[in-house]
Design an enzyme around this catalytic site. Structure first.
Site, PDB file in Angstrom:
ATOM      1  N   THR A 406     -19.877  -7.532 -24.264  1.00  9.78           N
ATOM      2  CA  THR A 406     -19.817  -8.038 -22.901  1.00  9.78           C
ATOM      3  C   THR A 406     -21.233  -8.369 -22.404  1.00  9.78           C
ATOM      4  O   THR A 406     -22.220  -7.888 -22.956  1.00  9.78           O
ATOM      5  CB  THR A 406     -19.155  -7.017 -21.946  1.00  9.78           C
ATOM      6  OG1 THR A 406     -17.885  -6.691 -22.460  1.00  9.78           O
ATOM      7  CG2 THR A 406     -19.011  -7.507 -20.550  1.00  9.78           C
ATOM      8  N   GLU A 445      -9.261  -9.330 -26.533  1.00  2.00           N
ATOM      9  CA  GLU A 445      -9.112  -8.622 -25.249  1.00  2.00           C
ATOM     10  C   GLU A 445      -7.806  -7.848 -25.126  1.00  2.00           C
ATOM     11  O   GLU A 445      -7.726  -6.855 -24.390  1.00  2.00           O
ATOM     12  CB  GLU A 445      -9.226  -9.626 -24.102  1.00  2.00           C
ATOM     13  CG  GLU A 445      -9.808  -9.059 -22.841  1.00  2.00           C
ATOM     14  CD  GLU A 445     -11.276  -8.686 -23.011  1.00  2.00           C
ATOM     15  OE1 GLU A 445     -11.589  -7.502 -22.833  1.00  2.00           O
ATOM     16  OE2 GLU A 445     -12.099  -9.565 -23.340  1.00  2.00           O
ATOM     17  N   ASP A 448      -7.345  -4.135 -25.039  1.00  2.00           N
ATOM     18  CA  ASP A 448      -7.587  -3.327 -23.833  1.00  2.00           C
ATOM     19  C   ASP A 448      -6.272  -2.800 -23.236  1.00  2.00           C
ATOM     20  O   ASP A 448      -6.296  -1.957 -22.336  1.00  2.00           O
ATOM     21  CB  ASP A 448      -8.335  -4.141 -22.762  1.00  2.00           C
ATOM     22  CG  ASP A 448      -9.850  -4.018 -22.900  1.00  2.00           C
ATOM     23  OD1 ASP A 448     -10.318  -3.337 -23.833  1.00  2.00           O
ATOM     24  OD2 ASP A 448     -10.578  -4.606 -22.075  1.00  2.00           O
TER      25      ASP A 448
HETATM   26  N1  GLU Z   1     -13.076  -5.409 -22.665  1.00  3.90           N
HETATM   27  C1  GLU Z   1     -13.748  -4.473 -21.844  1.00  3.90           C
HETATM   28  C2  GLU Z   1     -13.293  -4.622 -20.412  1.00  3.90           C
HETATM   29  O1  GLU Z   1     -12.905  -5.660 -19.991  1.00  3.90           O
HETATM   30  C3  GLU Z   1     -15.231  -4.619 -21.894  1.00  3.90           C
HETATM   31  C4  GLU Z   1     -15.768  -4.369 -23.272  1.00  3.90           C
HETATM   32  C5  GLU Z   1     -17.180  -3.943 -23.330  1.00  3.90           C
HETATM   33  O2  GLU Z   1     -17.971  -4.156 -22.406  1.00  3.90           O
HETATM   34  O3  GLU Z   1     -17.526  -3.363 -24.353  1.00  3.90           O
HETATM   35  O4  GLU Z   1     -13.302  -3.664 -19.726  1.00  3.90           O
END
Ligand code: GLU
Length: 595
Positions: A406, A445, A448
């Protein structure tokens, strides 16, 4: 009675470093990286010097914060291709100085309309996490292209094509490979090598890109050119989309690798149906500030906001350092207990976002904190709709996940507008699958989502569903006072994003640190787990013994987050701030340096 404290005086570094942005790297080498810049005309902070330079270039040419933020994001898609780009999604928060309003775009990746709770189950059992990550199954419909186009068209001063131009140039001419890029490639090498399109792009000649070499991505330059020419319908309704669908449904894996990359479900109708959501930001009044962030489907705004609400009644600025950390960790613990029980995509469950942020609920939860001993995790959630002092009920679930991927960027312009924007592919390197001939990686994604309910028998708002968005932790935040900008900040880091953003806000607003110091300070992250993750620098603090005496248990982790921020000084100058060390250091710049 709520305490009204003035902003604690900043310990601004007397010798604030400044950086005027250079052009893109290529043969000329990378522009310099510096963690703090002060001056006029606008400010940009990101993890990458080329991307920050792209934003400054747009501001200099008359673009506003929105144009520049999209230019920075597109450039990160080139230079930080494992954490950002058109194959992923994110959340965009924009403060419009003219109207005084804060707008948001939820550009989260979305599951296929054919997805259901069994998305990640095989023979009734959850898929191993790593298998799910590197698969077509984990790919959600990308939201970043629509976010960029929507933002520029709604609030920008220039065209979408203009905003993509600096990134197109960096992709064409190349950027200089640094240690972080090489390390991130090395981390992914084992899976990247199994996908010929990924291998030929990111492991040129079958090897890791060398530090100091120039990395070009002409396919991505062509993709950006096409998006600039045709708009994002090329992706959501056109040939670029057809390539994405083919890649998701038939992951182009090398048969000799033996890898079972499960096919995904996203199809052309899913792409055509994709829409960003423009929604109200979350808002909490904290001391004399107004703190805005993103509403669910991210849990960022509600969880940072709930923790702030819990801390509101304590005079954090007056506490000694050990008690300050104790309160920070306890507020994080409590708000994570609630996040895991209550927050998911609001189109699929009734998320009590308002109630989680109410002063009444904050008081009911703050009642759990004792100055003499730490709470025990996992702590059960409360019921925000029926707040009862010190009550917790139902099954408790910890949030162990910590990521490093991210990217967060923060931009301000000469008119006083601010953008705080976090974008992601989820894991560093996303699904590991590059769209052949297009120069970008697809996200993972959808991992998650909870694969099965976190606590058996307790409703989990984050199970997969048709057209559903997985819960995020992204927390792009903007702080105002009396309607005027104060600062903006955010971070990557999976669920640690929430605690990092909270810690940066407390460091700046309550503890008298400058923004750069608040970003650089050693971090700890308590997410309703028995042990609090802490960086070596935090574990070396003299307060550690007192925290342990209160019952805190720490587990060492090398690095938490990679924050960026901007702040408006009382005389109108901007401060841009980034990491001095984490992730190889970030890049802060202003249009006209004036320390
Ligand atoms: N996919 C995660 C989120 O949206 C973020 C992943 C990361 O920052 O490592 O919370």
């Amino acid at each position: 009675m709520r305490a009204l404290a003035r902003i604690a005086p900043p310990l601004l570094l007397a010798t604030a470093l400044v950086c005027s942005a250079a052009g893109p790297a290529g043969a000329a080498g990378p522009p310099p990286k510096t963690p703090e810049a002060v001056g006029w005309g606008g400010a940009v902070a990101s993890v990458d010097a080329d991307a920050t330079a792209a934003g400054i270039e747009v501001l200099r040419k008359g673009g506003n914060a929105v144009d520049a933020a999209v230019a920075v994001a597109a450039a990160l898609g080139v230079t930080e291709p494992y954490s950002a780009g058109i194959g992923g999604g994110g959340y965009f928060v924009y403060y419009d100085h003219d109207s005084g309003r804060v707008h948001t775009i939820d550009g989260r990746e979305t599951a296929s309309r054919t997805a259901d709770e069994g998305l990640f189950l095989e023979d009734g059992k959850p898929l191993p996490f790593a298998d799910a990550v590197t698969s077509g199954l984990s790919v959600g419909v990308p939201g970043s292209p629509a976010t960029w186009e929507t933002a520029v068209q709604a609030w920008g001063k220039r065209s979408f094509a203009d905003a993509l131009k600096p990134a197109e140039r960096i992709a064409e001419q190349g950027f200089t490979v640094d240690r972080t890029f090489q390390d991130q490639t090395a981390l992914n090498q084992d899976r990247f090598k199994d996908f010929p399109a990924t291998r030929s792009l990111f492991l040129p000649g079958g090897k890791l890109p060398e530090v100091g070499s120039t990395f070009r991505n002409p396919d991505l330059a062509a993709t950006y050119r096409q998006l600039g020419r045709e708009g994002t319908r090329a992706l959501y309704q056109g040939g670029l989309g057809a390539d994405i669908v083919r890649t998701v449904q038939h992951p182009p894996v090398d048969p000799a690798s033996g890898r079972n990359a499960r096919p995904g479900r996203v199809d052309a109708a899913d792409l055509a149906a994709y829409q960003v959501r423009r929604q109200q930001p979350t808002h909490v009044a904290y001391r004399d500030y107004d703190i805005y962030s993103i509403a669910p489907s991210s849990s960022g705004g509600t969880t940072v906001g709930e923790a702030l609400g819990i801390l509101e009644d304590g005079e954090l600025s007056a506490l000694d350092t050990a008690q300050y950390y104790h309160h920070f960790l306890e507020a994080s613990r409590i708000s994570f207990a609630d996040r895991n029980r209550w927050v998911g995509d609001p189109r699929f469950s009734d998320v009590p976002a308002k109630e989680l942020l109410s002063a009444r609920y904050a008081a009911a939860r703050a009642c759990l904190i004792s100055p003499d001993r730490a709470l025990t995790s996992p702590l059960a959630p409360g019921d925000p709709r029926h707040p009862a002092d010190c009550a917790s009920s139902g099954g408790a679930a910890p949030e162990p996940y910590e990521g490093l991927s991210t990217s967060h960027l923060t931009v301000a312009d000469r008119w006083g507008n601010i953008v705080s924007y976090t974008l992601t592919l989820e894991q560093t390197g996303g699904s590991g699958i590059t769209v052949p001939g297009r120069g970008f990686l697809l996200n993972n994604e959808l991992t998650d989502f909870s694969f099965t309910p976190l606590v058996p028998g307790v409703p989990d708002p984050n199970l997969p569903g048709p057209g559903k968005r997985p819960r995020s932790s992204l927390s792009p935040t903007i702080v105002l006072r009396d309607g005027e900008p104060v600062l903006a900040a955010g971070s990557p880091g999976g669920a640690t994003i929430i605690t990092t953003t909270l810690q940066v806000l407390l460091g700046r607003l309550d503890r008298g640190l400058s923004l750069e110091q608040a970003i650089a300070a050693p971090r700890a992250s308590q997410r309703n787990t028995a042990a609090t993750q802490a960086e070596p620098g935090f574990l070396a603090l003299p307060e550690r013994a007192r925290l342990e005496a209160l019952g805190h248990v720490f587990a060492s982790t090398p690095e938490i987050g990679a924050a960026t921020g901007v702040e408006r000084l009382p005389d109108g100058r901007w401060v841009a701030a980034a990491e001095p060390v984490r992730r190889g250091g970030g890049a802060a710049a202003v249009v006209r340096p004036a320390p």
